[in-house]
Structure formats: structure tokens, C-alpha cells
Write a protein that holds these residues in place. Sequence first.
Motif, PDB file in Angstrom:
ATOM      1  N   LYS A   1       0.858  -1.336   0.098  1.00  0.00           N
ATOM      2  CA  LYS A   1       0.139   0.043  -0.124  1.00  0.00           C
ATOM      3  C   LYS A   1       0.831   1.219  -0.077  1.00  0.00           C
ATOM      4  O   LYS A   1       1.889   1.438   0.817  1.00  0.00           O
TER       5      LYS A   1
ATOM      6  N   GLY B   1       0.782   5.401   0.435  1.00  0.00           N
ATOM      7  CA  GLY B   1       0.182   6.617   0.726  1.00  0.00           C
ATOM      8  C   GLY B   1       0.514   7.648  -0.343  1.00  0.00           C
ATOM      9  O   GLY B   1       1.328   7.791  -0.956  1.00  0.00           O
TER      10      GLY B   1
ATOM     11  N   LEU C   1       3.579   1.533   2.775  1.00  0.00           N
ATOM     12  CA  LEU C   1       4.558   2.469   2.720  1.00  0.00           C
ATOM     13  C   LEU C   1       4.166   3.898   2.871  1.00  0.00           C
ATOM     14  O   LEU C   1       3.345   4.423   2.476  1.00  0.00           O
ATOM     15  N   SER C   2       4.513   4.785   4.093  1.00  0.00           N
ATOM     16  CA  SER C   2       4.366   6.044   4.206  1.00  0.00           C
ATOM     17  C   SER C   2       5.444   6.847   4.239  1.00  0.00           C
ATOM     18  O   SER C   2       6.493   6.733   3.441  1.00  0.00           O
ATOM     19  N   ASN C   3       5.240   7.867   4.716  1.00  0.00           N
ATOM     20  CA  ASN C   3       6.202   9.135   4.449  1.00  0.00           C
ATOM     21  C   ASN C   3       7.386   9.171   5.900  1.00  0.00           C
ATOM     22  O   ASN C   3       8.277   9.935   6.125  1.00  0.00           O
TER      23      ASN C   3
ATOM     24  N   GLY D   1      -4.059   8.505   9.098  1.00  0.00           N
ATOM     25  CA  GLY D   1      -3.077   8.685  10.035  1.00  0.00           C
ATOM     26  C   GLY D   1      -2.459   7.599  10.718  1.00  0.00           C
ATOM     27  O   GLY D   1      -2.737   6.434  10.279  1.00  0.00           O
TER      28      GLY D   1
ATOM     29  N   LYS E   1      -3.343   2.868  10.982  1.00  0.00           N
ATOM     30  CA  LYS E   1      -2.575   2.070  10.550  1.00  0.00           C
ATOM     31  C   LYS E   1      -2.180   0.905  11.596  1.00  0.00           C
ATOM     32  O   LYS E   1      -2.212  -0.075  11.437  1.00  0.00           O
TER      33      LYS E   1
HETATM   34  N1  LIG Z   1       4.090   7.735  16.498  1.00  0.00           N
HETATM   35  C1  LIG Z   1       3.908   8.012  15.317  1.00  0.00           C
HETATM   36  N2  LIG Z   1       5.100   7.421  14.399  1.00  0.00           N
HETATM   37  C2  LIG Z   1       4.943   7.698  13.212  1.00  0.00           C
HETATM   38  N3  LIG Z   1       4.205   8.500  12.423  1.00  0.00           N
HETATM   39  C3  LIG Z   1       3.117   9.177  13.101  1.00  0.00           C
HETATM   40  C4  LIG Z   1       2.976   9.148  14.547  1.00  0.00           C
HETATM   41  N4  LIG Z   1       2.287   9.810  15.074  1.00  0.00           N
HETATM   42  C5  LIG Z   1       1.419  10.465  14.041  1.00  0.00           C
HETATM   43  N5  LIG Z   1       2.127  10.225  12.981  1.00  0.00           N
HETATM   44  C6  LIG Z   1       1.919  10.771  11.548  1.00  0.00           C
HETATM   45  O1  LIG Z   1       1.426   9.806  10.769  1.00  0.00           O
HETATM   46  C7  LIG Z   1       1.679  10.087   9.435  1.00  0.00           C
HETATM   47  C8  LIG Z   1       1.444   8.921   8.568  1.00  0.00           C
HETATM   48  O2  LIG Z   1       0.071   8.869   8.485  1.00  0.00           O
HETATM   49  P1  LIG Z   1      -0.636   9.251   7.134  1.00  0.00           P
HETATM   50  O3  LIG Z   1      -0.532  10.820   6.855  1.00  0.00           O
HETATM   51  O4  LIG Z   1      -2.226   8.752   7.201  1.00  0.00           O
HETATM   52  O5  LIG Z   1       0.064   8.643   5.984  1.00  0.00           O
HETATM   53  P2  LIG Z   1      -0.336   7.841   4.490  1.00  0.00           P
HETATM   54  O6  LIG Z   1      -0.597   8.995   3.499  1.00  0.00           O
HETATM   55  O7  LIG Z   1       1.107   7.237   4.164  1.00  0.00           O
HETATM   56  O8  LIG Z   1      -1.401   6.951   4.909  1.00  0.00           O
HETATM   57  C9  LIG Z   1       3.139  10.617   9.379  1.00  0.00           C
HETATM   58  O9  LIG Z   1       3.738  11.326   8.462  1.00  0.00           O
HETATM   59  C10 LIG Z   1       3.191  11.187  11.019  1.00  0.00           C
HETATM   60  O10 LIG Z   1       3.077  12.435  10.770  1.00  0.00           O
END
Ligand SMILES: Nc1ncnc2c1ncn2[C@@H]1O[C@H](COP(=O)(O)OP(=O)(O)O)[C@@H](O)[C@H]1O
Length: 359
Positions: free
Chosen positions: A11, A13, A169-171, A213, A217
Motif C-alpha cells: 500500500k 500512501g 509505505l508512508s512518509n 493517520g 495504520k
Molecule cells: N507515533 C507515530 N509514528 C509515526 N508517524 C506518526 C506517529 N504519530 C503520528 N504520525 C503521523 O502519521 C503520518 C502517516 O499517516 P498518514 O498521513 O495517514 O500517511 P499515509 O498517507 O502514508 O497513509 C506521519 O507522516 C506522521 O506525521
Amino acid sequence: MSYSYQRIVVKIGSNVLTLFNGLPDLERIAHLVDQIAALKKRGLEVILISSGAVASGRSMITIPEKKDNVAARQLLASIGQIKLINTYLSYFEKHGILCSQVLVTKEDFRDRLHYLNIKNCLEILLKHRVVPVINENDVVSVTELMFTDNDELAGLVASMLEADALIILSNVDGIYTGDPNLPGSVVITDVRKGNEEIQSGISISKSSSGRGGMVTKLGMANKVASLGIPVHIANGKKDHILSLILDKKIEHTYFHPEKQVSGKKKWIAHAWESATGSITINQGAKEVLLSGQARSLLPVGITEVCSDFKKGDIIRIMDTSFKLIGVGIAEYGADKARERTGIKGHKALVHYNYFYLVD
Ligand SMILES: Nc1ncnc2c1ncn2[C@@H]1O[C@H](COP(=O)(O)OP(=O)(O)O)[C@@H](O)[C@H]1O
Ligand SMILES: N[C@@H](CCC(=O)OP(=O)(O)O)C(=O)O
């Protein structure tokens, strides 16, 4: 030693596929396609869940509406999805690989028949070596028809196809002990059942283009791992990330799988929220179901059939205070269940193999 996966769901993002200015990151998309092509050469089957339709659309048209507005999302996704899939098509073509577009809504997974239709469609694509590129159909998915986000969809697809692993895969490099931007936060590399510490670290923040967010996940990854499928959360912005994960050469968050469960149980785990029928059971039956032993629910333990259901429906099983204990597939309809309520000697209403405990 590498992971010996045969079938993986990947997946990606929105923010992985877009630049800071919101424009599609074509280099990144091309590189991800190169990586998938390399995995296919290694003999793996890859199913892609790709976000990015709304982000793509945003780069093509300027609209005054707020970004969460339903009509705006429909407009952006409708324009953006075609661009996104065309980008994939042209990059996969360079490798001589066919890809396909599969757009779904939550409704497509609710009843067993629709669920099997989608499953069969994906199986036939894989059989013909096609890479399915799946996204939510944002144009028709509105309010209650919507997935929380594509992480939920990815979990469903991984379970449905009995994948060997799900890679998100996220950022960010994985799930951190706290806000990833704070200096003291570190990546949690191993998650096993009952790891409470991880929950407290997750803040509600998300990336600029993401929907659910890290909280969704985490919930999804726990559920998928509990069904026997390992989950990896890693940074899709890093070069060669897929092979680095598979060859165990990069730090990221890994959810250890629990015991495998049957395909039908995997479906129940994801579809139960749309269950219509419900019953309540007495304390003895509750203890049996919670004991962890392979015991089915007999009608002698039922105290009330609260709402109607047919044979084959998923029903909610509650205690006498209406607290949800679990869900399962009804072996017969509500009428028969009412006749047999509290009576010994009848066939089980829910067989152990088709019972799912809700946490
Ligand atoms: N404990 C954490 N560890 C990692 N990321 C976190 C945490 N808490 C909040 N985040 C946020 O979650 C984001 C990823 O979720 P999301 O924005 O939904 O990504 P995607 O578009 O990849 O689905 C990260 O960029 C980060 O800002
Ligand atoms: N279906 C939407 C993506 C929704 C979503 O879940 O986004 P993300 O949190 O970035 O995976 C789109 O294609 O824009």
C-alpha cells in the motif's frame, strides 16, 4: 536471510506519491514501479493499493472548496485517478508488465457474494501476471460507504487474498515511540500481541495529504497480524525500500503474525461491522466462548434473539448487558434460533470455526 514471501500486498500512501508542492512525484512513482517489476522478476505476486487520486487531481485543477468537502473530493478524485492510473500504465509498460485498475467501495466487501466476486477478479488478474492497482472509488464512496482510509482497504485485500505479507509505505520510517518530529522519538521495530506501549506514542497528526493517520495504520496492522499475516510499515520515500524490507536490511516497524485463521474467519473479521442480526447469551456460554477453546455456541446458551437474520449471515453475540463479545456466521435463521433458545440438544448456532472474538 530474506523473507520468503510469494504474494505481497503493497500500500502506497498519497504523500509518498506527491511532492511538497502537491504535484505528483513522477520520479518516485517510476522508482516504485521499477521495484515492483524487480520483485515480479524474483517470482513474487504483487498487489498494489495506491492512494493519490485526490492529490493528483489537486495538481490539475484549482477549486475554492475546502479539501474535506465531499463534492470537492469527488471532483479531484475523478480527475486525478485517470492521471494516476495512466502514469502507472506507462511505467509498467516499460517493463513489459500489465497493470489494471480496480476501484472499490466498502459495500463491495460487505456480503460474502460481493466479497467473493472481488476475490475472484483479483485472483484471475494475478493468474495472468497482471499487477492490480487498487484504490477506493472516491467518486461514489460517500460517508458511510467510505473506508476509514486505504490502510483499511489494504488490510482487507491482504486478508482476502491470504497474502504472505502486507507492506504499508508512508512518509515515515515506521511507528515511532512519539511524534516522529521530536528528537527523542525512535522507531518501534517489533510489535507483538498485547504491546500496549505503542498505542500511547501515536499522536493524531498525519501527513498533509494522508487521510487516516498512524492511528488507523496501527489498528489495521494489529488486526491483520492477529489473522496470521505479517505487516511491515516503512518509508516509501526511501530508495529500494521494498527489497531492503524483504532482505531485512532496513529498520522499520514489523508486526509479528499470530496463528493463521481460515479464509472465512478473515472475512468475518473485516465484515462484521455491517452485521444485522444479534443475540444475547448467558454467562456460561460467554465463558465458553472466551475460554479460547474450540467450542461452538449452542442454542441452550442463548437468552434472546434480538434481531432477525438468515442462515449464513454474520450475527453479533452479546452478553445480557448487551456488551459485544464476538461475531459469527449463523448456521440457521432467527426463527429456528428463537424456537431453540435455552433448549438443550440442538445443533450449534455458531460453529467455532466461524466465530470471531471482538476485542
Ligand atoms: N507515533 C507515530 N509514528 C509515526 N508517524 C506518526 C506517529 N504519530 C503520528 N504520525 C503521523 O502519521 C503520518 C502517516 O499517516 P498518514 O498521513 O495517514 O500517511 P499515509 O498517507 O502514508 O497513509 C506521519 O507522516 C506522521 O506525521
Ligand atoms: N483514495 C484516496 C486516498 C485516501 C487515503 O487513504 O489516503 P492515504 O492516507 O494517503 O493512504 C485517493 O486516492 O486520493
